[in-house]
Design an enzyme around this catalytic site. Sequence first.
Site, PDB file in Angstrom:
ATOM      1  N   ALA A 135       0.878  -1.101  -0.406  1.00  0.00           N
ATOM      2  CA  ALA A 135      -0.138   0.173  -0.016  1.00  0.00           C
ATOM      3  C   ALA A 135       1.042   1.003  -0.278  1.00  0.00           C
ATOM      4  CB  ALA A 135      -0.845   0.202   1.572  1.00  0.00           C
ATOM      5  N   TYR A 136       2.012   1.050   1.132  1.00  0.00           N
ATOM      6  CA  TYR A 136       2.604   2.114   0.821  1.00  0.00           C
ATOM      7  C   TYR A 136       3.793   2.795  -0.944  1.00  0.00           C
ATOM      8  CZ  TYR A 136       7.177   5.297   2.538  1.00  0.00           C
ATOM      9  OH  TYR A 136       7.880   6.446   2.361  1.00  0.00           O
TER      10      TYR A 136
END
Length: 245
Positions: A153-154
Amino acid sequence: MTEISTRVAIVTGGSGGIGRAVAERLASDGLAVVVHYSGNQAKAQATVEAITAAGGRASAFGGDVADPEAMAALFQHATDTFGGVDVIAHTAGIMPLAPIAEMDLDTFDRIQRTNVRGTFIISQLAARQVRSGGAVITFSTSVTRLQMPTYGAYAASKGAVEAMTLILARELRGRDITVNTVAPGPTATPLFFEGKSEQVVNHIASLNPMERLGTPADIAEVTAFLAGPGRWVNGQVLYTNGGAA
């Protein structure tokens, strides 16, 4: 008020870690610095005090990077206090980690809100207000190339940051404003060490040919280059990771 010739930088996330190192480094080059913070006013004020103790000029200002009104107020504060905006160093971001299969969507949305929407808002304001001869510097991550588990996600949010930044560089044609992204590798900050054992930290440090973690000062040095003498570097992602990838 300062002299009109003074260059002015806004450093988002300037209260600690990489952001503080960037704020202090830019101040050492003679820039007046607005130290932005999200929730820790005391740490931001400590950064301001360190800068002023060294003979520089700085001011702290808080706000959510994903709130357009708060960030418009940040830019206005820079103009009211120091006379304008020349450099943006957008270090603010969050990094919750989990495997893609396990991350809840609320956390995913929070990452994208801060890292993607926040960068878009800062970039939009920068495009409208940074003066000729200025520099816009966003922050990505070398994980976009390293593909490390739990960073999905990052890394996705930072891939979006890179795309926006490189497009903005082309959109500002004729303005004499450089736009680049710094993509640090693993860097010795409290955020990096959180939740990692000594064994894990040592393994990560061994992955690059320099066999160490980066330091906030390493990242700040590259940022200062882009903010100052690096005028022929534009529309680039600078992977600042000791050769990890």
